[in-house]
Write an enzyme that holds these catalytic residues in place. Structure first.
Site, short mmCIF file in Angstrom:
data_model
loop_
_atom_site.label_atom_id
_atom_site.label_comp_id
_atom_site.label_asym_id
_atom_site.label_seq_id
_atom_site.Cartn_x
_atom_site.Cartn_y
_atom_site.Cartn_z
N ARG A 117 0.83 -1.21 0.00
CA ARG A 117 0.00 0.00 0.00
C ARG A 117 0.86 1.26 0.00
NH1 ARG A 117 -5.31 -1.10 0.78
NH2 ARG A 117 -5.82 -3.17 1.63
N LYS A 120 -7.15 -17.84 -2.76
CA LYS A 120 -7.61 -16.82 -3.71
C LYS A 120 -6.63 -16.75 -4.87
CE LYS A 120 -9.16 -12.92 -1.91
NZ LYS A 120 -9.22 -11.72 -1.02
#
Length: 477
Positions: free
Chosen positions: A82, A226
């Site tokens: 991030r 995922k």
């Protein structure tokens, strides 16, 4: 007050809904359950433990009051890169201008802070850097010390803490972060049903998760991988050998890879999961416009329908149910699309993936259901294995799966075409299984006198993966 049962009670495709500020109230959860929600996703990228604990308690209370199975899926944040905290909370990136990316410790004086310490070490001129789910694009021009100089290719407003994708790098990040490990311990304590690992790159990532779960007394916790990184696509076969379930996470997958590749990848992943009888969830932007609108676009409805036609076990809502204005309507829309599509499903009968007795009986299911008009298939299972294999056959009759284990009960609620039923104890004899199947189906108005059902089980009972018989049975008066 107990809500009336949904007309979609026997819908085959399962619905996963993310719980957030828009859906965290008792009333909305009740309405979403009645509309067809089967799995509640708890996104651990957001919220604190107090909020999550209150949400979990509320979900369990409502599901118990409605006598409806509801599976809790804990979605770990994973090693997400991030942007740091920006001055005034955001900056404007202008196409053609230069910007500097630096470690977080140098962000105030040198440029935009990124929480990936190896960026300058690994960056090469010409490398792509994507920000905010790919909405903003940079290209690396030069590296000097810890500073990476980039040119803005696609500009716009960059806000603090937005995600960073580096498609060209095989990131040196652990599969389980310290935050993930703390979140897992919390999830185990709270009794979640499935744990989802984000940004899986290889099978070893899942083994690390399994070892951590075993070390904390949860070796039987199902794990979901995922698929959202190019490395995961490359290592898909090995990942499928370890995962209990898969999520086609089209959001980050469509950022890390060219977006035009995602539709075909989705079909390939679903087909491979179907072949191995591994449940698969299709996720991200399924009804994105319903965050703000009461009806989806025609393209979104087609997208959901095509995922169901592909063979997905479940379709998922993200922002639509977490922060959208119409969470209940979004669940209802998925259920309506499934109701229209499912009568037209025709799946290929794939060969058995494993040469064991349960897979052999699964193959027999397909043949028998093509010849006989069956009301239901009843199976008795200690681990959920029998129900998972039966679901993978994609047969038309509903599969009613009996177990006496709460974790298995909630796991089977994710499986396509499976209606789980929790018993206090499982019958131990062949005759007992027949009696329980018949009585339970009649009591629940799932079968009536003269209906034919199939019964799957194992003798001796209580043997994991010990299914070894199939019985055609006619419901008596």
């Amino acid at each position: 007050m107990k809500l009336s049962p949904s007309p979609m009670l026997f819908r085959r495709t399962k619905i996963v809904a993310t719980i957030g500020p828009a859906s965290r109230s008792r009333e909305v959860i009740q309405q979403m359950l009645a509309a067809g929600m089967n799995v509640a996703r708890l996104n651990f990228s957001h919220g604190d433990y107090k909020d999550h604990a209150e949400t979990i308690a509320l979900l369990r209370q409502v599901a118990n009051a409605e006598a409806t199975p509801l599976t809790l899926l804990q979605d770990l944040q994973g090693p997400k890169i991030r942007v740091g905290q920006l001055p005034q909370g955001s900056i404007e990136l202008v196409e053609g201008e230069q910007v500097h990316l630096v470690p977080l410790t140098e962000e105030e004086t040198q440029g935009i802070g990124i929480d990936y310490p190896y960026l300058a070490e690994e960056a090469q001129p010409g490398m792509q850097v994507l920000l905010d789910d790919g909405l903003l694009e940079l290209v690396v021009e030069a590296v000097e010390g810890n500073r990476v100089t980039c040119r803005v290719v696609q500009g716009g407003t960059l806000k603090s803490r937005k995600g960073v994708n580096l498609p060209d790098l095989n990131l040196r990040l652990p599969s389980l972060t310290d935050k993930d490990k703390q979140d897992i311990q919390f999830g185990i304590e709270q009794g979640v049903d499935i744990i989802s690992l984000s940004f899986v790159r290889r099978a070893e990532d899942l083994w690390e998760l399994r070892e951590y779960l075993a070390a904390h007394g949860a070796s039987d916790m199902p794990v979901l991988a995922k698929i959202e990184k190019p490395q995961a696509v490359e290592n898909l076969s090995a990942i499928l050998g370890v995962a209990d379930a898969i999520m086609v996470a089209r959001g980050d997958l469509g950022v890390e890879m060219r977006v035009e590749k995602v539709p075909l990848l989705q079909k390939q992943i679903i087909r491979e999961c179907n072949y191995r009888s591994i449940p698969v969830i299709t996720a991200t932007q399924m009804l994105e416009s319903m965050i703000h609108n009461p009806r989806p676009t025609r393209a979104e409805a087609s997208d959901v329908a095509n995922a169901i036609l592909d063979g997905t076990d479940a379709v998922m809502l993200s922002g639509e149910s977490a922060v959208g204005a119409f969470p209940v309507q979004a669940v209802k829309m998925l259920a309506r699309i499934a109701a229209d599509v499912e009568p037209h499903l025709e799946f290929d009968n794939m060969p058995a993936y494993r040469n064991d007795e349960t897979h052999a009986l699964g193959e027999a299911l397909t043949t028998i259901t093509q010849i006989l008009d069956l009301r239901a298939i009843a199976c008795f299972t200690e681990t959920g294995y029998t129900a998972t294999i039966a679901s993978g056959e994609r047969v038309k009759p509903m599969i009613v799966a009996f177990t006496d284990r709460p974790r298995v009960y909630h796991w089977m609620n994710l499986l396509w075409g499976v209606k789980p039923i929790l018993l206090e104890t499982l019958p131990l004899t062949f005759e007992g299984m027949i009696a329980v199947a018949e009585n339970q189906l009649k009591e629940r108005q799932m079968a009536t006198e003269g209906d034919k059902i199939l019964i799957l089980g194992g003798i001796p009972a209580q043997t994991p993966q010990g299914t070894n018989f199939i019985k055609i049975h006619t419901i008596s008066a």
